[in-house]
Design a protein around this motif. Sequence first.
Motif, short mmCIF file in Angstrom:
data_model
loop_
_atom_site.label_atom_id
_atom_site.label_comp_id
_atom_site.label_asym_id
_atom_site.label_seq_id
_atom_site.Cartn_x
_atom_site.Cartn_y
_atom_site.Cartn_z
N CYS A 16 -21.57 31.25 -36.14
CA CYS A 16 -21.37 31.94 -34.95
C CYS A 16 -21.65 31.21 -33.88
N LEU A 17 -20.34 31.24 -33.14
CA LEU A 17 -20.34 30.69 -31.70
C LEU A 17 -21.58 31.02 -30.74
N CYS A 18 -22.07 32.06 -30.95
CA CYS A 18 -23.00 32.64 -30.02
C CYS A 18 -24.49 32.53 -30.62
N LEU A 21 -29.71 29.11 -32.31
CA LEU A 21 -30.34 28.15 -33.06
C LEU A 21 -30.03 26.78 -32.83
N THR A 22 -30.79 25.74 -32.41
CA THR A 22 -30.42 24.48 -32.13
C THR A 22 -30.32 23.37 -33.36
N THR A 23 -29.85 22.40 -33.15
CA THR A 23 -29.61 21.49 -34.08
C THR A 23 -31.05 21.23 -34.59
N ARG A 188 -26.06 26.70 -30.32
CA ARG A 188 -24.81 26.65 -30.40
C ARG A 188 -24.28 27.42 -29.21
N ALA A 189 -24.61 28.63 -28.88
CA ALA A 189 -24.31 29.52 -27.79
C ALA A 189 -24.15 28.60 -26.57
N LYS A 194 -18.86 27.84 -21.84
CA LYS A 194 -17.72 28.08 -20.96
C LYS A 194 -16.78 29.12 -21.62
N GLU A 195 -16.74 29.09 -22.90
CA GLU A 195 -15.91 29.99 -23.59
C GLU A 195 -16.40 31.38 -23.91
#
Length: 311
Positions: A16-18, A21-23, A188-189, A194-195
């Motif tokens: 998910c783009l939103c 969770l971090t790397t 990831r969000a 910007k998107e």
Amino acid sequence: MGTSYLAIWYECNHQCLCCPLTTYDRLHKRLSFDEIKDRVALIKRQDTVPHIVLSGGEPMLHPDFLKILEFVVGEGFHITVLSNATRCKNLDFVRRMKQIIPENGFDIVTAIHSSTPAIHDKLTGVSGSLLETLAGLDHLVEEEIPVTIKHIFNRLSHPTLVETFQYLEEHYPPQVGFQFCTMDYSGRAGKNIKELFVTMEDIREPVEKMLDYLEMRMVKKRNISFIETPFCLTDPYYWKYFNNASNGLDTYIAPNTDERQVDYEVSSECGPFYEPCEKCAVKQWCAGTWRTAYKYRPTGLLKPICNMQNE
């Protein structure tokens, strides 16, 4: 009712783009069943935690999910499962799960980003994901398992907000709840902010139009709630649907908490943190929005509500 959060693993079949969770989170894949048992025992010592949220990643894909669920049910918790429900397209799995869950104090929360497949699937990063999730929801409803459909406001999906919930209102019975929230632009969000970023002003009109439609259609009362969302998003008439501010979580367990096993009294990263909110007449009740949104848009994000008696 206090809440404990348990992320049983971070693996997921969606990208998910939103996703917040971090790397770093993704480097810690899972908790074993024995690790979960030990940590839940630590939670049980806290008398104020009767509610537990099972999350991930995608928790239903954990190889021990049903075993974990049965254990947590046996410990007497009220349970919420955060899931994309794609595994529930398997009716046999749903029926096995139904044999485990309690008659009361259980629900599944599933995100639907849009009724337009191209938009939903773009946000999940998986072609065909909308149809799979809808098939899973159909099976859950068929087996009378409590379900809430969640929508996270974002720029990609908000143009289809009204038509999405027109479809969902017509397709699902009133027993299926609807939940709405603003986005945490972490992980990831944050990389896709910007998107994804959408202003409260942009959200307001479609949200009020959607709620007007739902109110006209509802013969039986459907549970509609707004969490992690500020009052100034809408006209006060709609505040009856808004949850008040949260103090955070009583306990937090995840694969990346190995050294401490359990985090206690985790403060919320969502609230009325915007400086002008200090003068807002409803600040003490308002859930505000995510701290990450304030960082991205430090000015003009929210509109404090004035106390007319002091004007």
